[in-house]
Design an enzyme around this catalytic site. Structure first.
Site, PDB file in Angstrom:
ATOM      1  N   CYS A  92       0.531  -1.216   0.194  1.00 24.12           N
ATOM      2  CA  CYS A  92      -0.476   0.207   0.204  1.00 24.12           C
ATOM      3  C   CYS A  92       0.982   1.028   0.050  1.00 24.12           C
ATOM      4  O   CYS A  92       0.465   2.356   0.475  1.00 24.12           O
ATOM      5  CB  CYS A  92      -0.703  -0.052   1.005  1.00 24.12           C
ATOM      6  SG  CYS A  92      -2.226  -1.155   1.154  1.00 24.12           S
ATOM      7  N   HIS A 125      -2.139   7.645   7.206  1.00 28.54           N
ATOM      8  CA  HIS A 125      -2.516   6.463   6.026  1.00 28.54           C
ATOM      9  C   HIS A 125      -3.548   5.987   7.244  1.00 28.54           C
ATOM     10  O   HIS A 125      -4.176   5.340   6.199  1.00 28.54           O
ATOM     11  CB  HIS A 125      -1.286   5.200   6.817  1.00 28.54           C
ATOM     12  CG  HIS A 125      -1.388   4.239   5.990  1.00 28.54           C
ATOM     13  ND1 HIS A 125      -2.016   4.392   4.446  1.00 28.54           N
ATOM     14  CD2 HIS A 125      -1.180   2.750   5.794  1.00 28.54           C
ATOM     15  CE1 HIS A 125      -1.504   2.840   3.737  1.00 28.54           C
ATOM     16  NE2 HIS A 125      -1.465   2.314   5.320  1.00 28.54           N
ATOM     17  N   HIS A 131      -9.946   2.666   1.633  1.00 28.48           N
ATOM     18  CA  HIS A 131      -8.494   1.716   1.064  1.00 28.48           C
ATOM     19  C   HIS A 131      -7.853   1.261   0.269  1.00 28.48           C
ATOM     20  O   HIS A 131      -8.549  -0.078  -0.425  1.00 28.48           O
ATOM     21  CB  HIS A 131      -7.371   0.551   1.936  1.00 28.48           C
ATOM     22  CG  HIS A 131      -6.543   0.462   2.802  1.00 28.48           C
ATOM     23  ND1 HIS A 131      -5.729   1.035   1.191  1.00 28.48           N
ATOM     24  CD2 HIS A 131      -5.215   0.038   3.680  1.00 28.48           C
ATOM     25  CE1 HIS A 131      -4.227   0.914   1.767  1.00 28.48           C
ATOM     26  NE2 HIS A 131      -4.428   0.073   2.767  1.00 28.48           N
TER      27      HIS A 131
END
Length: 391
Positions: free
Chosen positions: A152, A284, A319
């Site tokens: 990610c 994040h 996400h």
């Protein structure tokens, strides 16, 4: 230190088909979680997901193995390039988490004879069609410089490589496109579900009742130049970046966030920005127990006596895997231009002392103050960036 100016942006997400629609809904606090079954992917995973309605998920097109991920990345790239006067020397840096992973799923669902007649799909198991086909799609004179796979943090690593290469350009002006994207993957979705990382309801970053991430899809792109566009008032610049890898666990971050802190400090040092100068953080913020606690721990150490506005996009966007860090950057640019930080899509205050979570409505930013962006990925990958306004 040679800076890069943001001269174009592109995005497609569950909130909107382009950059303008995405950021407008994000700043208004919208959220659009759906059942994963609405994706039509063909695996029955009983979880919510960020599904882009109407996204063409068929494999095919000019290059035969094009799929949903390619279409997202291509669309965001073209939007970022819109208005660029000369792309003949365009260089591409990109990143993704899994690309067209569901090529494997498509092959498994075909009749044996039909699958044997799909050599290009079999080849796609050995090489990712995203980096191979994107330059050809955008134009004959574009050149791929790097495509990264660091879970990610992928697209943020691509951004870091673009900044590093810009230091080698000397006095020569250059134009670079940084893009990241992933479509929903049945295989990936099943993996997160089995890990127990998927939320059972709304993704709630930094909230006491957070229970997991909302697996989502989308693409984000930034067009950057070593020179600001003529006549642009207050252009946004990428001031500095930092990278680290804690290698604490294959999927869990270091609970103390010590190595993430190193990446934050490195980004600020390269940018020439003091801790007290930072005007806001786009973290994040996955909504998982481990990630949010680690980032909160870092914030408490770096800003023990200050109230730094903090937000996470994942309560609204979900996400977006390899694109998630670049979405943070795209929104950082928008926030600097608007002078406001968008809210985190949760109700109530942060569960962590020292994390001044922006909720409800956008928060005004201190004029001229830069923003710090973070992204983390499996394997302990951490990448941070600092954006500011001015020439």
């Amino acid at each position: 230190m040679r800076h890069l100016y943001v001269v174009g942006r592109g995005a497609c997400s569950i909130l909107g088909a382009d950059h303008a629609e995405t950021v407008e809904r994000l700043f208004s606090g919208a959220a659009l979680a759906r059942s994963f079954q609405e994706s039509g992917i063909g695996l029955e995973v009983p979880a919510l997901a960020g599904v882009i309605s109407g996204l063409d998920r068929r494999l095919g097109g000019r290059f035969r193995e094009e799929g949903a991920a390619f279409r997202l990345v291509d669309a965001a790239s073209r939007e970022a390039l819109r208005g660029a006067h000369d792309c003949r020397r365009l260089r591409i840096y990109g990143g993704s988490n899994h690309g067209e992973t569901d090529v494997l799923l498509a092959l498994s669902q075909m009749e044996q004879g039909a699958a044997q007649e799909e050599p290009r799909l079999w080849e796609a198991l050995l090489r990712d069609p995203l980096p191979e086909r994107l330059p050809s799609s955008l134009g004959p004179e574009t050149r791929l410089e790097a495509w990264t796979y660091s879970a990610c943090a992928s697209a943020m690593h691509a951004l870091a490589f673009a900044l590093l290469d810009a230091q080698e350009d000397g006095d020569e002006a250059s134009l670079v496109l940084v893009v990241g994207g992933d479509a929903l993957s049945g295989i990936g979705m099943a993996g997160f579900y089995r890990l127990g990382a998927s939320t059972r309801g709304q993704c709630r970053p930094f909230h006491a009742d957070r229970d997991g991430l909302l697996v989502s899809e989308g693409a984000a792109a930034l067009l950057l130049s070593t020179t600001a566009a003529p006549g642009t008032p207050g252009p946004v610049r990428l001031l500095g970046m930092g990278m680290s890898c804690d290698a604490f666990h294959p999927t869990q971050p270091d609970p103390e966030g010590a190595v993430l802190e190193r990446a934050m400090r490195a980004a600020l040092e390269q940018a020439g920005v003091r801790l007290t100068d930072v005007g806001g953080l786009i973290l994040h913020g996955t909504g998982t127990l481990a990630n949010d606690a680690a980032e909160a721990s870092v914030c408490a150490r770096l800003w023990p006596a200050a109230s730094i506005p903090v937000t996470s996009l994942k309560g609204a966007l979900g996400h977006t895997m390899g694109a998630s860090g670049l979405f943070n950057c795209v929104v950082a640019v928008e926030a600097l231009q608007r002078g406001r930080l968008p809210p985190t899509r949760v109700e109530g205050a942060s569960a962590f002392e020292g994390v001044d979570l922006v909720t409800g409505a956008p928060r005004p930013l201190r004029p001229g103050a830069p923003l710090l962006v973070s992204a983390s990925g499996f394997g302990g990958n951490n990448v941070c960036a600092v954006f500011g306004v001015g020439r």
